[in-house]
Design an enzyme around this catalytic site. Sequence first.
Site, PDB file in Angstrom:
ATOM      1  N   TYR A   2      40.238  55.745  49.241  1.00 55.12           N
ATOM      2  CA  TYR A   2      39.605  55.839  47.997  1.00 55.12           C
ATOM      3  C   TYR A   2      38.834  57.190  48.191  1.00 55.12           C
ATOM      4  O   TYR A   2      39.082  58.166  48.992  1.00 55.12           O
ATOM      5  CB  TYR A   2      38.891  54.579  47.631  1.00 55.12           C
ATOM      6  CG  TYR A   2      39.379  53.494  47.377  1.00 55.12           C
ATOM      7  CD1 TYR A   2      40.178  53.175  46.290  1.00 55.12           C
ATOM      8  CD2 TYR A   2      39.532  52.469  48.275  1.00 55.12           C
ATOM      9  CE1 TYR A   2      40.840  52.026  46.018  1.00 55.12           C
ATOM     10  CE2 TYR A   2      40.254  51.256  48.089  1.00 55.12           C
ATOM     11  CZ  TYR A   2      40.825  50.992  46.905  1.00 55.12           C
ATOM     12  OH  TYR A   2      41.487  49.891  46.520  1.00 55.12           O
TER      13      TYR A   2
ATOM     14  N   ARG B  43      39.898  36.824  52.978  1.00 57.48           N
ATOM     15  CA  ARG B  43      40.966  35.951  52.333  1.00 57.48           C
ATOM     16  C   ARG B  43      40.739  34.573  52.929  1.00 57.48           C
ATOM     17  O   ARG B  43      40.620  33.430  52.334  1.00 57.48           O
ATOM     18  CB  ARG B  43      42.327  36.553  52.703  1.00 57.48           C
ATOM     19  CG  ARG B  43      42.609  37.748  51.623  1.00 57.48           C
ATOM     20  CD  ARG B  43      43.843  38.426  52.076  1.00 57.48           C
ATOM     21  NE  ARG B  43      43.628  38.671  53.455  1.00 57.48           N
ATOM     22  CZ  ARG B  43      44.788  39.438  53.930  1.00 57.48           C
ATOM     23  NH1 ARG B  43      45.971  39.259  53.850  1.00 57.48           N
ATOM     24  NH2 ARG B  43      44.563  39.662  55.398  1.00 57.48           N
TER      25      ARG B  43
ATOM     26  N   CYS C  63      44.222  31.515  44.495  1.00 58.08           N
ATOM     27  CA  CYS C  63      44.635  31.384  46.163  1.00 58.08           C
ATOM     28  C   CYS C  63      45.715  30.510  46.037  1.00 58.08           C
ATOM     29  O   CYS C  63      45.834  29.262  45.439  1.00 58.08           O
ATOM     30  CB  CYS C  63      43.651  30.854  46.907  1.00 58.08           C
ATOM     31  SG  CYS C  63      43.875  30.565  48.757  1.00 58.08           S
TER      32      CYS C  63
HETATM   33  C1  LIG Z   1      41.570  40.308  46.734  1.00 62.34           C
HETATM   34  C2  LIG Z   1      40.953  41.399  47.477  1.00 62.34           C
HETATM   35  C3  LIG Z   1      40.255  42.169  46.988  1.00 62.34           C
HETATM   36  C4  LIG Z   1      39.821  43.212  47.666  1.00 62.34           C
HETATM   37  N1  LIG Z   1      38.672  44.266  47.182  1.00 62.34           N
HETATM   38  C5  LIG Z   1      38.107  45.008  48.031  1.00 62.34           C
HETATM   39  C6  LIG Z   1      37.083  45.621  47.524  1.00 62.34           C
HETATM   40  O1  LIG Z   1      36.601  45.554  46.403  1.00 62.34           O
HETATM   41  N2  LIG Z   1      36.453  46.334  48.452  1.00 62.34           N
HETATM   42  C7  LIG Z   1      36.742  46.757  49.834  1.00 62.34           C
HETATM   43  O2  LIG Z   1      36.045  47.634  50.394  1.00 62.34           O
HETATM   44  N3  LIG Z   1      37.694  45.675  50.412  1.00 62.34           N
HETATM   45  C8  LIG Z   1      38.407  44.990  49.385  1.00 62.34           C
HETATM   46  N4  LIG Z   1      39.343  44.313  50.201  1.00 62.34           N
HETATM   47  C9  LIG Z   1      39.834  44.151  51.426  1.00 62.34           C
HETATM   48  C10 LIG Z   1      38.958  43.084  52.272  1.00 62.34           C
HETATM   49  O3  LIG Z   1      37.685  43.406  52.270  1.00 62.34           O
HETATM   50  C11 LIG Z   1      39.556  43.063  53.534  1.00 62.34           C
HETATM   51  O4  LIG Z   1      39.103  44.263  54.269  1.00 62.34           O
HETATM   52  C12 LIG Z   1      40.883  42.358  53.712  1.00 62.34           C
HETATM   53  O5  LIG Z   1      41.121  41.569  52.770  1.00 62.34           O
HETATM   54  C13 LIG Z   1      41.288  42.100  55.123  1.00 62.34           C
HETATM   55  O6  LIG Z   1      40.340  41.052  55.583  1.00 62.34           O
HETATM   56  P1  LIG Z   1      40.742  39.509  55.583  1.00 62.34           P
HETATM   57  O7  LIG Z   1      42.068  39.382  56.439  1.00 62.34           O
HETATM   58  O8  LIG Z   1      39.602  38.775  56.169  1.00 62.34           O
HETATM   59  O9  LIG Z   1      41.086  39.237  54.169  1.00 62.34           O
HETATM   60  C14 LIG Z   1      40.194  43.423  49.150  1.00 62.34           C
HETATM   61  C15 LIG Z   1      40.995  42.494  49.658  1.00 62.34           C
HETATM   62  C16 LIG Z   1      41.319  41.449  48.964  1.00 62.34           C
HETATM   63  C17 LIG Z   1      42.264  40.259  49.487  1.00 62.34           C
HETATM   64  S1  SF4 Z   2      46.561  33.834  48.126  1.00 62.33           S
HETATM   65 FE1  SF4 Z   2      45.103  32.394  49.441  1.00 62.33          FE
HETATM   66  S2  SF4 Z   2      46.297  32.039  51.198  1.00 62.33           S
HETATM   67 FE2  SF4 Z   2      47.387  33.620  50.182  1.00 62.33          FE
HETATM   68  S3  SF4 Z   2      46.550  35.420  51.327  1.00 62.33           S
HETATM   69 FE3  SF4 Z   2      45.348  35.001  49.436  1.00 62.33          FE
HETATM   70  S4  SF4 Z   2      43.512  34.047  50.145  1.00 62.33           S
HETATM   71 FE4  SF4 Z   2      45.219  33.863  51.732  1.00 62.33          FE
END
Ligand SMILES: Cc1cc2nc3c(=O)[nH]c(=O)nc-3n(C[C@H](O)[C@H](O)[C@H](O)COP(=O)(O)O)c2cc1C
Ligand code: SF4
Length: 696
Positions: free
Chosen positions: A190, A336, A378
């Site tokens: 970004y 997630r 989800c």
């Molecule tokens: C739906 C969604 C929206 C996200 N929006 C942001 C955000 O607003 N800012 C950011 O820094 N990262 C954002 N991310 C990245 C997450 O903070 C995180 O780094 C990523 O999902 C990997 O971590 P996880 O495996 O625990 O989900 C987003 C991720 C998801 C799934």
């Molecule tokens: S939809 Fe739900 S189960 Fe699939 S990656 Fe996103 S948080 Fe995980």
Amino acid sequence: MTNGTQGPRCGPPGYDRYPHLFSEGRFGRLTLRNRIIMAPMGTGFATPDGRVTDRHLHYYAERALGGVGMVITEVVGVEGDIDPTPAGNLLRLDSDLQIAGFSDLARVIHDHGAAACIQLTPGFGRQGQAPPGRGLVSSSDIPSFTDPKTTARGLSREEIARLVQAFGEAARRAASAGFDAIEIHGHAGYLVDQFLSPLWNTRTDEYGGSLDNRVRFAVELIGSVRQRLGPDFPVSFRFSADLKVPGDRPLEEARAIARRLVEAGATALHVDAGCYEAMPWIFPPLYFGRGPLVTLAAAVKEVVDVPVIAVGNIFEPALADQVLADGQCDFVASGRGLIADPEWPRKALEGREDELRRCIMCNEYCVGNLLAGKPLGCVVNPRAGREKYYEVRRAETPRRVVVVGGGAAGMQAACTAAERGHTVVLFEKSDRLGGQLLLASAPAFKRALTYPLEHLRTRLEKLGVEVRLRTEATPQHIARERPDAVIVATGARPAGAAVPGADKRHVVKAWDLHRPRPGLEKPARFAAALGALGLGARGDGPTRGEGEAERRPAPVEGDRVVVAGGGLVGCETALDLARQGKQVTVVETLPEAAGDLNPVNRTALLGLLAEADVTVLTGHRITAVVDEGLKVVGPDGRERVVEADTVVLALGSEPEDELARELRREYARFFVVGDCAEPRRLGEAIHEGFVAGLQV
Ligand SMILES: Cc1cc2nc3c(=O)[nH]c(=O)nc-3n(C[C@H](O)[C@H](O)[C@H](O)COP(=O)(O)O)c2cc1C
Ligand code: SF4
Ligand SMILES: Cc1cc2nc3c(=O)[nH]c(=O)nc-3n(C[C@H](O)[C@H](O)[C@H](O)COP(=O)(O)OP(=O)(O)OC[C@H]3O[C@@H](n4cnc5c(N)ncnc54)[C@H](O)[C@@H]3O)c2cc1C
């Protein structure tokens, strides 16, 4: 900094089992109740002018209540004149009038014992979507990511100064709204990253060239916050230690950036990877396994003395505890994992690991929805983002409910109905629960699909649902139960029989390749891994005494395989076979393979197919199976044979809807859910099952 784990604490089992995860942690001047932080995630819940809504409040409250130490909010824009992209359904804190809504947000987080951190962004730059009539901006004049035919304009120094100013003002508002910490959104390609990386920064003034110059914008943002909030207000900086684009940011440079950010006043670093050119690294899909970014956090932690946060597929309490114990990070962020199960920290603390509803890293309804312009949801948690709307309340009139089919849809429907106090009988014609989930979770890289299966199986058992295996329900069976409501969830069967030559000896259906082979013992390594997760066959469950089938696909004859059909199932089957040493070709009629997957997982899967040397032929129409292989017509209109020893059919599925059609007029309360209504995906199966369970 050490990870500061304290000695044993008395109380719930989690303190003993996960002593590092449930130790308090210093985060600047804050003390967090544990080491779990909710990662920032856009929701799409804001009003068009960027205000906090009730939907936000319920969503965040549930996650704070679930036991995290700190919630980092989704990204919040600080102004919309210079960089037009933090607008639309993104939250904005660009005026004092917005403070009240953000105060409510901080309050609901605090009410449930978590600290509240707000993530602020100065903009998305070339990775944004320009509204009509407006252009994108960046560090330099470079192609926009979303529309490479257009150029994102390099910001003037005066505009940079205004952005820095606006950022500090938003931070001031956040603090007055009650937030305990600020996180700077400096990662994933970004706007801030567009200054940090020479991939995009070609400026020749004091913001370009040397590392010190490229870091200047980030340093000024930190300074702007410090100027308003003083030297000890906690400020986390989120940055990508590896953009995963060839030619960028060697680890040493990432570590140098980390040191510069800390010198400038960052009190924590949140280490991530990827950018839009390498999107799967931002949202690591199931193919990448658990904790794929932890080593990056560890490499940064070696060179700084502030807390380091690791992120990426860390939602398993044992893994989270381990990476903390190993000193690879000071906090784990879970994104997630908390959409799927807001309560995972509390369940781990209370020793209720068997109740965890794990994320399957599919990216379908979370990132997939946002990329499609829809609010977050989800696949495995139908309540995510609809916490208030979908409350599971006790039914006023308990009913007798029959569910037919023990796949995801039927199991979810039965669980939800039973949670509401109904008496539920579930018929399953095979010898085990799971339906297509048993096939979907067969390849080694798809084991995450055992999570919903195990979760629902455990719930059925705990809720006392009567499961009748090996019982093919007929209208007579069902009538004998005298049900008040019937839910039919009989699923689907593979299609493809209509292809000429489909009955030849060297043809096999993808579904049959993945079917569990009864009578074989589970491999010890897989059984041990499941055991360690608190999963696996339980002696007293509905599957008692059956043993699990070996979860390897059945052997395929010969070395050359052609897979007819390049959707999700065809592509994953091809990958699985290629990893077994086969020479694989996928044939797809549409112009794109894996077109039924969200863009993040599709990119990852196509990359893995290329790595495994799978040939993907798109735009090829399948005409027949012949002895030599598969006959196709290419985009040039010419017919040819793709030679193969085995032809695998992955041509979609058709509904098993005969029973539903027979019963349609028999019962007033009658529901048809999941693939038997129309073959689709797991998300639809679970959501429709859930809604039917609420409505019976
Ligand atoms: C739906 C969604 C929206 C996200 N929006 C942001 C955000 O607003 N800012 C950011 O820094 N990262 C954002 N991310 C990245 C997450 O903070 C995180 O780094 C990523 O999902 C990997 O971590 P996880 O495996 O625990 O989900 C987003 C991720 C998801 C799934
Ligand atoms: S939809 Fe739900 S189960 Fe699939 S990656 Fe996103 S948080 Fe995980
Ligand atoms: C190889 C493969 C990979 C997949 N991968 C993914 C993926 O990654 N992501 C995704 O979202 N989706 C995936 N899917 C699709 C997803 O698994 C299905 O859409 C979903 O599981 C369908 O659930 P369901 O309950 O509707 O049907 P099913 O899973 O088909 O369950 C129906 C059940 O009903 C039983 N039944 C049928 N008739 C009767 C009867 N008369 N009496 C009693 N029982 C009966 C069947 O035995 C079966 O157990 C995959 C599918 C396959 C085959």
